[in-house]
Design a protein around this motif. Structure first.
Motif, mmCIF file in Angstrom:
data_model
loop_
_atom_site.group_PDB
_atom_site.id
_atom_site.type_symbol
_atom_site.label_atom_id
_atom_site.label_comp_id
_atom_site.label_asym_id
_atom_site.label_seq_id
_atom_site.Cartn_x
_atom_site.Cartn_y
_atom_site.Cartn_z
ATOM 1 N N THR A 20 0.831 -1.204 0.000
ATOM 2 C CA THR A 20 0.000 0.000 0.000
ATOM 3 C C THR A 20 0.868 1.257 0.000
ATOM 4 O O THR A 20 0.498 2.260 -0.609
ATOM 5 C CB THR A 20 -0.992 0.038 1.178
ATOM 6 O OG1 THR A 20 -0.289 -0.052 2.413
ATOM 7 C CG2 THR A 20 -2.010 -1.083 1.083
ATOM 8 N N THR A 21 2.016 1.184 0.632
ATOM 9 C CA THR A 21 2.935 2.324 0.635
ATOM 10 C C THR A 21 3.536 2.512 -0.757
ATOM 11 O O THR A 21 3.578 3.636 -1.278
ATOM 12 C CB THR A 21 4.039 2.121 1.692
ATOM 13 O OG1 THR A 21 3.416 1.937 2.974
ATOM 14 C CG2 THR A 21 4.976 3.312 1.743
ATOM 15 N N SER A 56 0.883 3.869 -3.057
ATOM 16 C CA SER A 56 0.593 5.273 -2.739
ATOM 17 C C SER A 56 1.662 6.196 -3.308
ATOM 18 O O SER A 56 1.351 7.275 -3.818
ATOM 19 C CB SER A 56 0.472 5.466 -1.226
ATOM 20 O OG SER A 56 -0.670 4.793 -0.744
ATOM 21 N N LEU A 57 2.908 5.771 -3.233
ATOM 22 C CA LEU A 57 3.984 6.553 -3.846
ATOM 23 C C LEU A 57 3.880 6.513 -5.367
ATOM 24 O O LEU A 57 4.060 7.536 -6.031
ATOM 25 C CB LEU A 57 5.353 6.029 -3.394
ATOM 26 C CG LEU A 57 5.728 6.322 -1.943
ATOM 27 C CD1 LEU A 57 6.952 5.508 -1.528
ATOM 28 C CD2 LEU A 57 5.971 7.810 -1.740
ATOM 29 N N ARG A 74 1.307 8.785 -6.483
ATOM 30 C CA ARG A 74 1.578 10.116 -5.940
ATOM 31 C C ARG A 74 0.466 10.618 -5.012
ATOM 32 O O ARG A 74 0.080 11.783 -5.050
ATOM 33 C CB ARG A 74 1.833 11.109 -7.075
ATOM 34 C CG ARG A 74 3.102 10.803 -7.851
ATOM 35 C CD ARG A 74 3.347 11.794 -8.977
ATOM 36 N NE ARG A 74 4.633 11.585 -9.599
ATOM 37 C CZ ARG A 74 4.867 10.690 -10.569
ATOM 38 N NH1 ARG A 74 3.915 9.901 -10.981
ATOM 39 N NH2 ARG A 74 6.065 10.580 -11.104
ATOM 40 N N HIS A 75 -0.032 9.716 -4.161
ATOM 41 C CA HIS A 75 -1.027 10.120 -3.170
ATOM 42 C C HIS A 75 -0.383 10.904 -2.040
ATOM 43 O O HIS A 75 -1.066 11.674 -1.367
ATOM 44 C CB HIS A 75 -1.745 8.901 -2.605
ATOM 45 C CG HIS A 75 -2.648 8.255 -3.605
ATOM 46 N ND1 HIS A 75 -3.114 6.972 -3.457
ATOM 47 C CD2 HIS A 75 -3.176 8.696 -4.784
ATOM 48 C CE1 HIS A 75 -3.893 6.663 -4.481
ATOM 49 N NE2 HIS A 75 -3.932 7.687 -5.307
ATOM 50 N N ALA A 76 0.899 10.701 -1.826
ATOM 51 C CA ALA A 76 1.670 11.414 -0.818
ATOM 52 C C ALA A 76 3.144 11.207 -1.147
ATOM 53 O O ALA A 76 3.500 10.255 -1.834
ATOM 54 C CB ALA A 76 1.362 10.894 0.579
ATOM 55 N N ASP A 77 3.991 12.109 -0.636
ATOM 56 C CA ASP A 77 5.425 11.959 -0.906
ATOM 57 C C ASP A 77 6.297 12.267 0.308
ATOM 58 O O ASP A 77 7.486 12.540 0.173
ATOM 59 C CB ASP A 77 5.848 12.810 -2.111
ATOM 60 C CG ASP A 77 5.777 14.301 -1.842
ATOM 61 O OD1 ASP A 77 5.227 14.710 -0.803
ATOM 62 O OD2 ASP A 77 6.280 15.074 -2.684
ATOM 63 N N LEU A 98 2.102 10.004 3.985
ATOM 64 C CA LEU A 98 1.735 8.598 3.835
ATOM 65 C C LEU A 98 1.025 8.079 5.074
ATOM 66 O O LEU A 98 0.031 7.356 4.976
ATOM 67 C CB LEU A 98 2.974 7.746 3.551
ATOM 68 C CG LEU A 98 3.559 7.854 2.158
ATOM 69 C CD1 LEU A 98 4.934 7.188 2.107
ATOM 70 C CD2 LEU A 98 2.632 7.241 1.120
ATOM 71 N N LYS A 123 -2.508 9.387 4.975
ATOM 72 C CA LYS A 123 -3.266 8.779 3.878
ATOM 73 C C LYS A 123 -3.620 7.322 4.177
ATOM 74 O O LYS A 123 -4.716 6.864 3.858
ATOM 75 C CB LYS A 123 -2.440 8.859 2.588
ATOM 76 C CG LYS A 123 -3.165 8.433 1.358
ATOM 77 C CD LYS A 123 -4.167 9.475 0.939
ATOM 78 C CE LYS A 123 -4.842 9.094 -0.355
ATOM 79 N NZ LYS A 123 -5.894 10.006 -0.714
ATOM 80 N N LEU A 124 -2.687 6.605 4.816
ATOM 81 C CA LEU A 124 -2.876 5.180 5.058
ATOM 82 C C LEU A 124 -3.378 4.863 6.462
ATOM 83 O O LEU A 124 -3.555 3.690 6.812
ATOM 84 C CB LEU A 124 -1.565 4.432 4.779
ATOM 85 C CG LEU A 124 -1.035 4.577 3.352
ATOM 86 C CD1 LEU A 124 0.325 3.925 3.212
ATOM 87 C CD2 LEU A 124 -2.022 3.999 2.349
#
Length: 158
Positions: free
Chosen positions: A44-45, A48-49, A52-55, A60, A63-64
């Motif tokens: 999931t990490t 997500s990267l 580009r859901h978070a950086d 992260l 978001k997670l």
């Protein structure tokens, strides 16, 4: 249908049902990715990267729904495996930006294929219309919940 005392039980509770589905998904993904040395949380990490859901570690974690300290340890492990790199932000040196390495991208894409196979197995006897409707309903629920939570947050700030 609105819930009442008599109609609300675990088997009719959206929260309970989503939680149970999530737990079964994590277990299935953990099994599917184990031979690659990858966990569901790492997947999931990575994804997500990738999308580009978070950086950042903090982004992260939010978001997670993960603890910031645990996320930092997870990123440490993923960096040691060569999947993630860290760079200080040029404009704000306090921020450390995360990006997938080429090996991380390759790992994410290979894992994505295995996760797709898991979900295709779970939904094998569902019609395309049923799957599309389920996704639309879940997206609608997510949107409604985000709006309600933002309204509540705004009301508390006033």
């Amino acid at each position: 249908m609105l819930f009442t005392d008599s109609s609300f039980s675990p088997e009719t509770s959206p929260g309970y049902l989503v939680r149970m589905i999530h737990q079964m998904n994590v277990a299935a993904v953990d099994r599917a990715l184990a031979e690659d040395g990858l966990t569901a949380m790492q997947w999931t990490t990575l994804v997500s990267l990738f999308f580009r859901h978070a950086d950042t570690c903090g982004g992260l974690a939010r978001k997670l729904g993960h603890d910031k300290g645990a996320m930092t340890r997870l990123i440490d492990q993923m960096e040691a495996k060569g999947w993630v790199s860290r760079q200080r932000d040029d404009e704000d040196r306090r921020l450390i930006r995360l990006t997938l390495t080429p090996a991380g991208t390759e790992t994410a894409l290979a894992a994505k294929r295995k996760v797709i196979a898991c979900w295709n197995g779970f939904l094998a006897d569902w019609s395309d219309a049923d799957v599309a409707e389920m996704i639309a309903m879940l997206q609608r629920l997510r949107h409604t919940m985000e709006e309600k939570m933002a309204e509540e947050s705004d009301a508390c700030a006033a």
